[in-house]
Scaffold this active site. Sequence first.
Site, PDB file in Angstrom:
ATOM      1  CE1 TYR A  42      12.487  -6.071   6.410  1.00 18.14           C
ATOM      2  CE2 TYR A  42      13.289  -5.824   4.087  1.00 18.14           C
ATOM      3  CZ  TYR A  42      12.771  -5.252   5.533  1.00 18.14           C
ATOM      4  OH  TYR A  42      12.930  -3.818   5.584  1.00 18.14           O
ATOM      5  CG  ASN A  59      17.121  -2.936   1.679  1.00 20.51           C
ATOM      6  OD1 ASN A  59      18.172  -2.334   2.155  1.00 20.51           O
ATOM      7  ND2 ASN A  59      16.302  -2.182   1.036  1.00 20.51           N
ATOM      8  CG  HIS A  96      12.292   3.968   0.128  1.00 19.26           C
ATOM      9  ND1 HIS A  96      13.209   3.455   0.901  1.00 19.26           N
ATOM     10  CD2 HIS A  96      11.055   3.043   0.156  1.00 19.26           C
ATOM     11  CE1 HIS A  96      12.825   2.260   1.342  1.00 19.26           C
ATOM     12  NE2 HIS A  96      11.679   1.822   0.965  1.00 19.26           N
ATOM     13  NE  ARG A 104      18.071   3.497   3.438  1.00 20.58           N
ATOM     14  CZ  ARG A 104      16.962   2.204   2.695  1.00 20.58           C
ATOM     15  NH1 ARG A 104      16.765   1.303   3.451  1.00 20.58           N
ATOM     16  NH2 ARG A 104      16.719   2.568   1.500  1.00 20.58           N
ATOM     17  CD  GLU A 137      14.618  -1.231   3.916  1.00 19.83           C
ATOM     18  OE1 GLU A 137      13.665  -2.160   3.906  1.00 19.83           O
ATOM     19  OE2 GLU A 137      14.411  -0.531   3.211  1.00 19.83           O
TER      20      GLU A 137
HETATM   21  C1  GBH Z   1      11.581  -3.455   2.111  1.00 17.35           C
HETATM   22  O1  GBH Z   1      10.860  -4.221   0.901  1.00 17.35           O
HETATM   23  C2  GBH Z   1      11.170  -2.034   1.340  1.00 17.35           C
HETATM   24  O2  GBH Z   1      12.359  -1.431   1.309  1.00 17.35           O
HETATM   25  C3  GBH Z   1      10.417  -1.315   2.842  1.00 17.35           C
HETATM   26  O3  GBH Z   1      10.062   0.127   2.353  1.00 17.35           O
HETATM   27  C4  GBH Z   1       9.408  -1.935   3.590  1.00 17.35           C
HETATM   28  O4  GBH Z   1       8.817  -1.310   4.348  1.00 17.35           O
HETATM   29  C5  GBH Z   1      10.291  -3.207   4.164  1.00 17.35           C
HETATM   30  O5  GBH Z   1      10.916  -4.144   3.115  1.00 17.35           O
HETATM   31  C6  GBH Z   1       9.288  -4.331   4.836  1.00 17.35           C
HETATM   32  O6  GBH Z   1       8.682  -5.000   4.067  1.00 17.35           O
HETATM   33  O7  GBH Z   1       2.867  -8.959  -0.372  1.00 17.35           O
HETATM   34  O8  GBH Z   1       2.344  -8.820  -2.728  1.00 17.35           O
HETATM   35  O9  GBH Z   1       2.287  -6.793  -1.755  1.00 17.35           O
HETATM   36  C7  GBH Z   1      11.131  -5.779   1.113  1.00 17.35           C
HETATM   37  C8  GBH Z   1      10.434  -6.539   0.226  1.00 17.35           C
HETATM   38  C9  GBH Z   1       8.657  -7.051  -1.322  1.00 17.35           C
HETATM   39  C10 GBH Z   1       8.182  -6.868   1.014  1.00 17.35           C
HETATM   40  C11 GBH Z   1       7.352  -6.866  -1.727  1.00 17.35           C
HETATM   41  C12 GBH Z   1       6.838  -6.560   0.592  1.00 17.35           C
HETATM   42  C13 GBH Z   1       5.304  -6.816  -1.204  1.00 17.35           C
HETATM   43  C14 GBH Z   1       4.435  -7.777  -2.049  1.00 17.35           C
HETATM   44  N1  GBH Z   1       9.172  -6.353  -0.032  1.00 17.35           N
HETATM   45  N2  GBH Z   1       6.467  -7.253  -0.653  1.00 17.35           N
HETATM   46  S1  GBH Z   1       2.886  -7.990  -1.845  1.00 17.35           S
END
Ligand code: GBH
Length: 500
Positions: free
Chosen positions: A320, A318, A131, A84, A397
């Site tokens: 986490y 996605n 993206h 992907r 993800e």
């Molecule tokens: C995903 O976002 C993304 O699709 C991907 O590109 C990214 O690399 C991956 O997760 C891993 O993080 O800390 O205030 O700057 C997941 C959800 C929400 C995680 C926003 C990071 C940043 C907010 N994301 N968060 S801040």
Amino acid sequence: VGVTGGTSRVQFPETFMFGVSTSAYQVEGGWDTDDKSPSIWDVSVHKDPCWIANCSSGDVADDSYHLYERDVAMLAELGVDFYRFSISWPRVLPEGPGRIGARSAAGFAYYRRLIAQLKQRGIQPFVTLYHWDLPQYLQDLGGWTNPLIVDWFTDYARVVFEELGDDVKFWITINEPWTFCWFGYGLSTLAPRVNSSAVGTYLCAKHVVLAHAKVYRMYNEEFKQKQNGVVGMSNCLFWYEPATDSKNDSEAVNDILEFEGGLYINPIYSKSGDFPQVVKERVAKKSAEQGYSKSRLPELTPDEIVYVRGAYDFLGVNHYSTFVAYRNASANYSTNILYGTAKGPSYLDDITTALTLNPEWPKASVAPTTTYNPTGFYKLLAYLKKKYDNPPIIVTENGWPTAPGLNDEDRVKYLRGYLEALHRAVEDGSDVRGYTAWSLMDNFEWTNAYNQRFGLYEVDFESARRERTPRKSAFVYREVVRARAVDPGYEPPADATMEC
Ligand code: GBH
């Protein structure tokens, strides 16, 4: 619910697909190479470099624009079924909306070379159209808050289908609208850093669902017969546990699920369509109290509701981490550990849910709000099955951040635990067809830059060649893909290499 956390052996169906993911701005580099024009990330990062950890940028990142052959070799080493990756819109259409003949030969040649190499190795390309790296020339016209983005995005998608579609069977229109509509148009956390907490997010959300639906329908009318691919959207979906068994806390969980994922999923994937009822009611009520002439949430017309509803082949998930949600007299709804802080009327205030963490869940060393709770993943998949009538799901993800280092035991544990949870959901009847590890390799982790490493492969950002080295998790994932199973007893031999 019986998720032991990666301690029992689980076997996946033969047809289950395993892959890994990256995205264009996070790995490609070559930000102004050939005729590429700047994206909102290029512009935001260059305007205010120290907004990003260590004042870093994605100007070079993993330099995959030049090193993609190495990436493909790694994918072959892992033995994955698919890769992907995303297309950089300003790389392939550098010249602005509606400009006939503006396709970049060099930009498309890059993706054509990458796809050809994947095909040679029997790896399916799984392509995300968006993206987060919007062409700056569209942000200059309002980006995702301008209704014309629906047509801009459709025109872009058509060009990509024409140029690359014969070789691609899996498409994601838009990655994680929640993330960029809130952090990019509600706060100044992510590009384009438009600080419009009360309305920006909702304008973005409306245009995202219409743009997605239009591309889905256009693909079905103009390309499906010949190209025979499937099209879905990927959503960022955390899980939320209620702090107590009070009615307030369970409503807090329900509401944040509806405002986070439901805002985007309900219009497309539910039987009834439209934005979730609770979102419509809450935003209308608060807007009236706040003196707005109408709801800050724009309406979808009856025709739009029908047009959007059912516009999917699969749901991209996605996932986490899990948070704890609550609602009580002393809670503060204008700030939390996931959504950040907003003053006055805002999408965040509309949700009316406070968040905290369960101290029993292990935390990622480099990201204190990312926790290990595989049971939350199981519950999320069970929730989606029930709520949206068991749609086909591809986990697009899932991953765990670490500091640099090859012996990533915690990532191995995360991978096993979350795959076990997924397997348990499949046993219980969830229609999950595939799993994607984020990420193939360390990359530009947005504002956290190179401080949060998600890679199965470590990347040396000091070396000109951006040398990539497999971590322990890469060997473990390779064995998962080979056996179609998670074997918690598997230890890669000390002298293991990635020769394939
Ligand atoms: C995903 O976002 C993304 O699709 C991907 O590109 C990214 O690399 C991956 O997760 C891993 O993080 O800390 O205030 O700057 C997941 C959800 C929400 C995680 C926003 C990071 C940043 C907010 N994301 N968060 S801040």
